[in-house]
Design a protein around this motif. Structure first.
Motif, PDB file in Angstrom:
ATOM      1  N   ASP A 469       5.717  28.618  58.038  1.00  0.00           N
ATOM      2  CA  ASP A 469       6.476  27.364  58.036  1.00  0.00           C
ATOM      3  C   ASP A 469       6.082  26.613  59.293  1.00  0.00           C
ATOM      4  OD1 ASP A 469       8.285  25.325  57.932  1.00  0.00           O
ATOM      5  OD2 ASP A 469       9.987  26.574  57.374  1.00  0.00           O
ATOM      6  N   GLU A 470       5.217  25.615  59.137  1.00  0.00           N
ATOM      7  CA  GLU A 470       4.680  24.885  60.278  1.00  0.00           C
ATOM      8  C   GLU A 470       5.072  23.411  60.188  1.00  0.00           C
ATOM      9  OE1 GLU A 470       0.472  25.490  60.388  1.00  0.00           O
ATOM     10  OE2 GLU A 470       0.637  27.638  59.999  1.00  0.00           O
ATOM     11  N   ASP A 471       5.767  22.928  61.211  1.00  0.00           N
ATOM     12  CA  ASP A 471       6.174  21.524  61.282  1.00  0.00           C
ATOM     13  C   ASP A 471       6.945  21.097  60.035  1.00  0.00           C
ATOM     14  OD1 ASP A 471       4.838  21.282  63.743  1.00  0.00           O
ATOM     15  OD2 ASP A 471       2.938  20.914  62.710  1.00  0.00           O
ATOM     16  N   GLY A 472       7.799  22.024  59.549  1.00  0.00           N
ATOM     17  CA  GLY A 472       8.640  21.698  58.401  1.00  0.00           C
ATOM     18  C   GLY A 472       7.957  21.829  57.061  1.00  0.00           C
ATOM     19  N   ALA A 473       6.703  22.241  57.029  1.00  0.00           N
ATOM     20  CA  ALA A 473       5.974  22.405  55.763  1.00  0.00           C
ATOM     21  C   ALA A 473       5.587  23.869  55.580  1.00  0.00           C
ATOM     22  CB  ALA A 473       4.721  21.533  55.750  1.00  0.00           C
ATOM     23  N   VAL A 474       5.702  24.350  54.360  1.00  0.00           N
ATOM     24  CA  VAL A 474       5.348  25.729  54.034  1.00  0.00           C
ATOM     25  C   VAL A 474       3.883  25.785  53.623  1.00  0.00           C
ATOM     26  CG1 VAL A 474       5.808  27.695  52.517  1.00  0.00           C
ATOM     27  CG2 VAL A 474       7.700  26.254  53.304  1.00  0.00           C
ATOM     28  N   HIS A 475       3.155  26.752  54.193  1.00  0.00           N
ATOM     29  CA  HIS A 475       1.750  26.932  53.850  1.00  0.00           C
ATOM     30  C   HIS A 475       1.519  28.385  53.441  1.00  0.00           C
ATOM     31  CE1 HIS A 475       0.736  23.011  55.491  1.00  0.00           C
ATOM     32  NE2 HIS A 475       1.406  23.330  56.585  1.00  0.00           N
ATOM     33  N   THR A 476       0.746  28.572  52.383  1.00  0.00           N
ATOM     34  CA  THR A 476       0.397  29.911  51.909  1.00  0.00           C
ATOM     35  C   THR A 476      -1.114  30.095  52.002  1.00  0.00           C
ATOM     36  OG1 THR A 476       2.279  29.984  50.387  1.00  0.00           O
ATOM     37  CG2 THR A 476       0.471  31.501  49.953  1.00  0.00           C
ATOM     38  N   ASP A 477      -1.511  31.123  52.736  1.00  0.00           N
ATOM     39  CA  ASP A 477      -2.927  31.467  52.866  1.00  0.00           C
ATOM     40  C   ASP A 477      -3.152  32.824  52.225  1.00  0.00           C
ATOM     41  OD1 ASP A 477      -3.738  29.175  54.435  1.00  0.00           O
ATOM     42  OD2 ASP A 477      -2.642  30.078  56.097  1.00  0.00           O
ATOM     43  N   VAL A 478      -4.268  32.970  51.528  1.00  0.00           N
ATOM     44  CA  VAL A 478      -4.558  34.183  50.764  1.00  0.00           C
ATOM     45  C   VAL A 478      -5.932  34.717  51.158  1.00  0.00           C
ATOM     46  CG1 VAL A 478      -4.874  35.169  48.465  1.00  0.00           C
ATOM     47  CG2 VAL A 478      -3.114  33.420  48.846  1.00  0.00           C
TER      48      VAL A 478
END
Length: 542
Positions: A469-478
């Motif tokens: 959760d970076e700067d209010g945005a969720v990111h998914t890395d695979v």
């Protein structure tokens, strides 16, 4: 006394516990020429894989107890053991508990600076370290500030075999609440926590199992659990009580385990999920693994794709109208456990015909109570994901020298395991993630996402999902580890997105390919997602 009768006597003995199983088994009439333990390295002049008898094992432990006693080790002295060989660790544990000391078993893969800090926090009386690990400790300050204590390097564990068994002191008489072991957590976020167990807690699951019919395949066991882990202490007690054979492996990588299966022909293999992932990298149908009837998993629950490859080989016994017969395909017992829990809390069995996957960990053992809790300790209904609360006579009394962490991990009489789970209306439990690894709010679970990717992409051997959760945005890395025969240049982004589902898939930022050695692991094989969160995934080779 036959094995069945001995099991019943042990289960009813109020004085037996993790600190005196070997002596108690002999006192109850077990044949000293019967099976003791087997190690994968030479021990006391005997070659690797020599089958030590129960009587030989007892003499070896007496020799080591005498060596320790001669050097001033007494009851309640915490003594760390840092070594690689299974024999060094197991025999040191048995000897230290015989004199009432408290063995603190350390994983040999721990970084030296972390090991030194762990020893300082432990406030150990002494350290038994093999030559390689003694060298790693050289130059590190092992004193405990404010306590006037410095852990003394006592010697190498193998030296203990030079003791005179006739000079061994009388066996320490354990009370059920006496401390008998300190093991540690995987250390995913830094210095591992030191988990204390008592004479009672680490034996209660074994006591329960001794009252049950002995499981098929447990007369000849290959132990590929991490040797310094609570799980190996449990297995030592279990096989001594069952009068079974067990070979202890010092290393647990897939190739080493597979070679041992082919050479030693076990009926059961006990290990962690990381080992099953390692075995799944091989074409098991082309290897001689037909002796295996059962695979037993503890720690984190295993992935469906890895389980399916294992149950497709070997054989198992079933009951039919015509009687008992062997059929193709082994069985896999999955669950969820930790050092603190003192044993798997759950169990579920898979065979070649199973369809109950989806990270199902099954139902709790009869000795355990479980609940799905909200953040305030309130119980949640079926279908709601929450924190796993655990109560059991197997539960650790707490963390050694760390009452703050001990009490923070408890709420409303429940121990919080750090796992996120839910249950269905039938009472089956499902694991979705570890609390520190989940991100982005409800529904964003890394372990469940990994399960879905592995099920959907057959050319992926293993994978790691990191949700931030970076700067209010969720990111998914695979990160994907591909089958060697897979097309490395194929873009799998949309296939991964579809496997993740609409909500998590919408947050997919990057899909990369990695090798087995690229992902940072803890000493027990868990992925250190904490590090990947703070070391952006794009810095890992993709």
């Amino acid at each position: 006394m036959n094995a069945r009768g001995l099991r019943a006597v042990l289960a009813a003995d109020p004085d037996v516990g993790a600190g005196n199983v070997l002596a108690t088994v002999l006192a109850h009439g077990a044949d000293p020429d019967g099976p003791g333990l087997i190690f994968d390295t030479p021990v006391d002049g005997r070659p690797a894989e020599h089958p030590f008898t129960l009587g030989e094992l007892n003499t070896m432990v007496d020799a080591r107890a005498a060596w320790l006693h001669e050097r001033g080790i007494r009851r309640r002295d915490p003594v760390a053991v840092w070594a690689t060989a299974a024999a060094d660790i197991v025999l040191s544990f048995l000897a230290l508990t015989r004199i009432g000391a408290i063995p603190a078993l350390m994983n040999g893969k721990m970084a030296p600076e972390i090991a030194a800090e762990y020893l300082r926090r432990l406030r150990a009386r002494g350290v038994l370290a093999d030559a390689a690990h003694a060298e790693l400790l050289a130059g590190h300050d092992l004193s405990s500030p404010g306590y006037g204590m410095t852990a003394e390097l006592l010697g190498e564990p193998a030296e203990l075999g030079q003791g005179d068994p006739a000079a061994a002191p009388p066996h320490y008489r354990h009370h059920q609440d006496d401390p008998v072991s300190i093991t540690h957590t995987s250390g995913t976020t830094g210095v591992p926590k030191a988990v204390l167990h008592s004479h009672r807690t680490i034996f209660e699951a074994t006591r329960h199992l001794l009252t049950m019919p002995q499981a098929q395949g447990t007369n000849r066991i290959l132990n590929v659990l991490p040797i310094p882990h609570t799980a190996t202490i449990l297995m030592v007690n279990q096989v001594l009580g069952n009068r079974a054979q067990m070979l202890c492996l010092s290393e647990q990588d897939g190739e080493t385990v597979l070679d041992a299966i082919e050479r030693w022909r076990p009926e059961a293999v006990y290990g962690f999920a990381v080992t099953w992932a390692g075995l799944a990298r091989f074409d098991l149908a082309q290897r001689s693994v037909d002796s295996v009837r059962m695979w037993f998993n503890t720690g984190d629950c295993a992935h469906e794709t890895h389980i399916r490859r294992l149950v497709a080989v070997g054989s198992r016994e079933v009951v039919t109208r015509e009687g008992r017969r062997r059929v193709p395909g082994s069985h896999f017992i999955d669950g969820l456990g930790s050092s603190e829990m003192g044993h798997n809390g759950f169990h579920v069995t898979h065979t070649i015909d199973s369809d109950h996957y989806g990270r199902r960990i099954g139902r709790p053992y009869k000795f355990a109570e479980v609940a799905v809790l909200d953040d305030d300790g309130g119980e949640l209904p079926a279908g709601r994901v929450g924190r796993l609360g655990f109560r059991s006579p197997t539960l650790s009394p707490g963390y050694w020298n760390d009452s703050v962490t001990t009490h923070r991990a408890r709420v409303g009489g429940w121990y919080l395991t750090g796992d996120l789970v839910h249950r269905d209306e039938a009472g089956n439990y499902y694991h979705v993630d570890r609390s520190p690894d989940a991100g982005g709010g409800d529904g964003f679970y890394t372990a469940l996402s990994e399960e879905r990717i592995l099920a959907a992409l057959p050319d992926v051997l293993d994978c790691t999902v990191v949700i931030t959760d970076e700067d209010g945005a969720v990111h998914t890395d695979v990160l994907l580890e591909l089958d060697p025969h897979a097309e490395a240049d194929t873009d799998r982004t949309e296939a991964v997105r579809a496997a993740l589902g609409e909500r998590v898939g919408a947050t997919l930022r990057r899909v990369g390919t990695i090798s087995q050695d690229d992902v940072p692991l803890t000493v027990t094989g868990k992925v250190r997602k904490f590090l990947l969160r703070h070391e952006p995934v794009h810095k890992v080779r993709i």
